[in-house]
Design a protein around this motif. Structure first.
Motif, PDB file in Angstrom:
ATOM      1  N   TYR A 105      -2.611   9.136   1.682  1.00 23.94           N
ATOM      2  CA  TYR A 105      -1.301   8.491   1.552  1.00 23.94           C
ATOM      3  C   TYR A 105      -1.003   7.541   2.716  1.00 23.94           C
ATOM      4  O   TYR A 105      -0.341   6.521   2.521  1.00 23.94           O
ATOM      5  N   LEU A 106      -1.517   7.877   3.918  1.00 24.52           N
ATOM      6  CA  LEU A 106      -1.164   7.034   5.073  1.00 24.52           C
ATOM      7  C   LEU A 106      -1.697   5.613   4.908  1.00 24.52           C
ATOM      8  O   LEU A 106      -0.986   4.636   5.132  1.00 24.52           O
ATOM      9  N   GLU A 107      -2.966   5.502   4.484  1.00 18.13           N
ATOM     10  CA  GLU A 107      -3.517   4.145   4.319  1.00 18.13           C
ATOM     11  C   GLU A 107      -2.825   3.406   3.174  1.00 18.13           C
ATOM     12  O   GLU A 107      -2.548   2.213   3.278  1.00 18.13           O
ATOM     13  N   LEU A 108      -2.498   4.151   2.096  1.00 23.46           N
ATOM     14  CA  LEU A 108      -1.793   3.514   0.976  1.00 23.46           C
ATOM     15  C   LEU A 108      -0.392   3.076   1.410  1.00 23.46           C
ATOM     16  O   LEU A 108       0.075   1.986   1.067  1.00 23.46           O
ATOM     17  N   LYS A 109       0.254   3.913   2.202  1.00 26.99           N
ATOM     18  CA  LYS A 109       1.611   3.606   2.657  1.00 26.99           C
ATOM     19  C   LYS A 109       1.603   2.364   3.557  1.00 26.99           C
ATOM     20  O   LYS A 109       2.454   1.475   3.396  1.00 26.99           O
ATOM     21  N   GLN A 110       0.623   2.312   4.470  1.00 22.05           N
ATOM     22  CA  GLN A 110       0.540   1.133   5.352  1.00 22.05           C
ATOM     23  C   GLN A 110       0.406  -0.147   4.536  1.00 22.05           C
ATOM     24  O   GLN A 110       1.069  -1.145   4.793  1.00 22.05           O
ATOM     25  N   GLU A 111      -0.446  -0.079   3.531  1.00 19.76           N
ATOM     26  CA  GLU A 111      -0.673  -1.254   2.671  1.00 19.76           C
ATOM     27  C   GLU A 111       0.628  -1.637   1.945  1.00 19.76           C
ATOM     28  O   GLU A 111       1.016  -2.803   1.901  1.00 19.76           O
ATOM     29  N   LEU A 112       1.327  -0.628   1.431  1.00 20.70           N
ATOM     30  CA  LEU A 112       2.566  -0.890   0.695  1.00 20.70           C
ATOM     31  C   LEU A 112       3.650  -1.454   1.627  1.00 20.70           C
ATOM     32  O   LEU A 112       4.389  -2.373   1.257  1.00 20.70           O
ATOM     33  N   VAL A 113       3.739  -0.899   2.830  1.00 21.60           N
ATOM     34  CA  VAL A 113       4.743  -1.384   3.796  1.00 21.60           C
ATOM     35  C   VAL A 113       4.455  -2.844   4.141  1.00 21.60           C
ATOM     36  O   VAL A 113       5.364  -3.678   4.191  1.00 21.60           O
ATOM     37  N   SER A 121      11.418   8.316   2.338  1.00 18.30           N
ATOM     38  CA  SER A 121      11.096   9.696   2.710  1.00 18.30           C
ATOM     39  C   SER A 121       9.862   9.719   3.596  1.00 18.30           C
ATOM     40  O   SER A 121       9.211   8.693   3.801  1.00 18.30           O
ATOM     41  N   ASP A 122       9.533  10.910   4.098  1.00 18.29           N
ATOM     42  CA  ASP A 122       8.321  11.075   4.916  1.00 18.29           C
ATOM     43  C   ASP A 122       7.200  11.707   4.095  1.00 18.29           C
ATOM     44  O   ASP A 122       6.198  12.159   4.645  1.00 18.29           O
ATOM     45  N   THR A 123       7.386  11.808   2.799  1.00 19.84           N
ATOM     46  CA  THR A 123       6.402  12.541   1.990  1.00 19.84           C
ATOM     47  C   THR A 123       5.178  11.683   1.682  1.00 19.84           C
ATOM     48  O   THR A 123       5.235  10.453   1.712  1.00 19.84           O
ATOM     49  N   ASP A 124       4.112  12.383   1.344  1.00 22.32           N
ATOM     50  CA  ASP A 124       2.921  11.719   0.808  1.00 22.32           C
ATOM     51  C   ASP A 124       3.205  11.229  -0.617  1.00 22.32           C
ATOM     52  O   ASP A 124       2.727  10.183  -1.044  1.00 22.32           O
ATOM     53  N   SER A 125       4.025  11.995  -1.350  1.00 20.07           N
ATOM     54  CA  SER A 125       4.258  11.733  -2.776  1.00 20.07           C
ATOM     55  C   SER A 125       4.880  10.363  -3.058  1.00 20.07           C
ATOM     56  O   SER A 125       4.597   9.741  -4.086  1.00 20.07           O
ATOM     57  N   GLU A 126       5.732   9.892  -2.145  1.00 17.69           N
ATOM     58  CA  GLU A 126       6.495   8.667  -2.437  1.00 17.69           C
ATOM     59  C   GLU A 126       5.592   7.459  -2.684  1.00 17.69           C
ATOM     60  O   GLU A 126       5.965   6.538  -3.413  1.00 17.69           O
ATOM     61  N   ARG A 154      -6.637   9.837  -3.529  1.00 20.06           N
ATOM     62  CA  ARG A 154      -7.527  10.962  -3.239  1.00 20.06           C
ATOM     63  C   ARG A 154      -6.646  12.183  -2.968  1.00 20.06           C
ATOM     64  O   ARG A 154      -5.679  12.080  -2.215  1.00 20.06           O
ATOM     65  N   GLY A 155      -6.962  13.300  -3.603  1.00 19.31           N
ATOM     66  CA  GLY A 155      -6.153  14.493  -3.338  1.00 19.31           C
ATOM     67  C   GLY A 155      -5.864  15.241  -4.625  1.00 19.31           C
ATOM     68  O   GLY A 155      -6.646  15.189  -5.580  1.00 19.31           O
ATOM     69  N   THR A 156      -4.755  15.946  -4.621  1.00 22.27           N
ATOM     70  CA  THR A 156      -4.414  16.759  -5.786  1.00 22.27           C
ATOM     71  C   THR A 156      -3.043  16.355  -6.306  1.00 22.27           C
ATOM     72  O   THR A 156      -2.165  15.971  -5.533  1.00 22.27           O
ATOM     73  N   TYR A 157      -2.887  16.444  -7.600  1.00 25.01           N
ATOM     74  CA  TYR A 157      -1.574  16.145  -8.164  1.00 25.01           C
ATOM     75  C   TYR A 157      -1.360  16.809  -9.516  1.00 25.01           C
ATOM     76  O   TYR A 157      -2.262  16.918 -10.322  1.00 25.01           O
ATOM     77  N   GLY A 158      -0.130  17.280  -9.684  1.00 26.06           N
ATOM     78  CA  GLY A 158       0.486  17.440 -10.976  1.00 26.06           C
ATOM     79  C   GLY A 158       1.603  16.415 -10.875  1.00 26.06           C
ATOM     80  O   GLY A 158       2.425  16.478  -9.959  1.00 26.06           O
TER      81      GLY A 158
END
Ligand code: GLU
Length: 325
Positions: A105-113, A121-126, A154-158
Motif C-alpha cells: 500500500y505504501l508504494e501505491l499510496k505514494q504514486e496516488l499522492v 485515513s492512515d489505513t492500507d485499505s484506502e 499484493r496482499g490479502t483482501y475480502g
C-alpha cells in the motif's frame, strides 16, 4: 481481519446491514461503519462498539436498497473513526470495505499522492478506493476497473465496492480473506461469514481466491479461476442462525479449538516475509525508529493473552499479569 456485509435488493438496506454487523460482533472489532447508496453514497462510521454507530446513524438519511458495512480490526492506523471503513475516494463516488492487508500500500499510496489524490485515513485499505477512482476516471468500466486494481495489489483482501454511478451494484472480490455470496429472492448478500446473512437466505456461493463477482438485484456474474457454472457452485447451509455462529459445531469451544490453524494463518498472513525470514508489522512501519529506542516493554495480559504474553524466552515476569523485558 474482521467483518463485512453487503446487500442489494428491494428492501431497506440499513437494517439488514446493521443486523448483519451485529451477528459478526462476536469476532471482535474496534470500530464499525456503513455506506448506503441512494442517488448518492451516505457513509456513517464510528469508533468503538456498534451501539455508537446505531446512535449516530439515526442522525443520517440512510434510506436505500443497496449498501455495504464493516467491523474493523485495525492493522494499519489507530482505531479511530477516520480509519474506520467504508473508505472513500476523493470524489465520494466510490466506497469500499476491506478485510485483510494490502502489503504494497505504501508504494501505491505514494504514486496516488503524486497524482493528486487526497487521503483521509492512515489505513492500507484506502488505496483501493483511490485506485478504483483512477480507473473509472480513465474510462474503464467498474468491473474491469476493480479487476485491474486488484492485479496491482499484493496482499490479502475480502473486498466489497459500491459506487454512486452504478446503482444497485456491488462488486466483491476475495484473496485469502473469506467472502460468501448469499442468494435470495430478487436480492443478494455478500458477507465475510455466513452467520451475517443466514437469517435471510441459506443458498450461498463461497468465493475462491482470485474471484471477482458483480452482484445486482437481478443476478450475479463471476470472473475467476474456477470456471464451473455459478449454479453448480451454489450450496445450501443447513444451520439455523444460532448454529451458524458455531459453524455447524456443537459448541463454541470445539469451534474455537478446530479453528486454530485457520486463525493462526489469518493472524500472521501478510505479517511474515518468508522469502527474507523477517516479520512485517505494517501498522508500525511509520514509527519504527521510535520503537528502536525503546528499552523496556511491559506486556499486560489476562487469561489466554497472559499466556501468550509469557511466551518469550528472554522475558521475566514480576507478577501474574505484568511482564518485564
Ligand atoms: N487493514 C485494514 C485496516 O487496518 C483492514 C482491517 C480489517 O481486516 O478489519 O483498516
Amino acid at each position: 481481519m474482521c467483518g463485512i456485509i453487503g446487500y442489494v435488493g428491494t428492501k431497506p438496506a440499513t437494517p439488514i446491514l446493521m443486523e448483519g454487523l451485529k451477528r459478526l460482533e462476536y469476532r471482535g472489532y474496534d470500530s464499525a461503519g456503513i455506506c448506503v447508496q441512494n442517488g448518492k453514497l451516505t457513509t456513517v462510521r464510528s469508533e468503538g462498539k456498534m451501539v455508537k454507530l446505531e446512535e449516530k446513524i439515526t442522525k443520517f438519511e440512510t434510506r436505500g436498497t443497496c449498501g455495504i458495512a464493516h467491523t474493523r480490526w485495525a492493522t494499519h492506523g489507530v482505531p479511530q473513526e477516520r480509519n474506520a471503513h467504508p473508505h472513500r475516494d476523493c470524489t465520494g463516488r466510490v466506497a469500499i470495505v476491506h478485510n485483510g492487508i494490502i502489503e504494497n500500500y505504501l508504494e501505491l499510496k505514494q504514486e496516488l499522492v503524486q497524482d493528486g489524490h487526497l487521503f483521509a485515513s492512515d489505513t492500507d485499505s484506502e488505496v483501493l478506493a483511490h485506485l478504483i477512482e483512477s480507473e473509472l476516471a480513465g474510462g474503464t468500466a467498474l468491473f474491469m476497473g476493480v479487476k485491474r486494481v486488484l492485479s496491482r495489489v499484493r496482499g490479502t483482501y475480502g473486498l466489497v465496492v459500491v459506487t454512486q454511478d452504478h446503482p444497485q451494484t456491488l462488486i466483491a472480490a476475495r484473496m485469502g480473506s473469506p467472502l460468501v455470496v448469499g442468494i435470495g429472492q430478487g436480492e443478494y448478500f455478500v458477507a465475510s461469514d455466513p452467520s451475517a446473512i443466514i437469517a435471510h437466505t441459506k443458498e450461498v456461493l463461497y468465493l475462491d481466491d482470485g474471484e471477482i463477482v458483480a452482484v445486482t438485484s437481478e443476478g450475479m456474474s463471476l470472473d475467476g479461476v474456477v470456471q464451473a457454472p455459478v449454479k453448480d457452485r451454489v450450496s445450501r447451509i443447513d444451520w439455523d442462525v444460532e448454529e451458524a455462529t458455531k459453524a455447524g459445531h456443537p459448541h463454541f469451544m470445539l469451534k474455537e479449538i478446530l479453528e486454530q490453524p485457520e486463525v493462526i494463518e489469518n493472524s500472521i498472513r501478510g505479517r511474515v516475509d518468508l522469502l527474507n525470514g523477517r516479520c512485517v508489522l505494517g501498522g508500525l512501519e511509520a514509527v519504527q525508529d521510535r520503537l528502536r529506542e525503546i528499552d523496556r516493554i511491559v506486556i499486560v495480559g489476562c487469561g489466554s493473552a497472559y499466556y501468550a504474553g509469557l511466551y518469550h524466552p528472554q522475558l521475566t515476569y514480576t507478577h501474574c499479569s505484568t511482564i518485564h523485558w
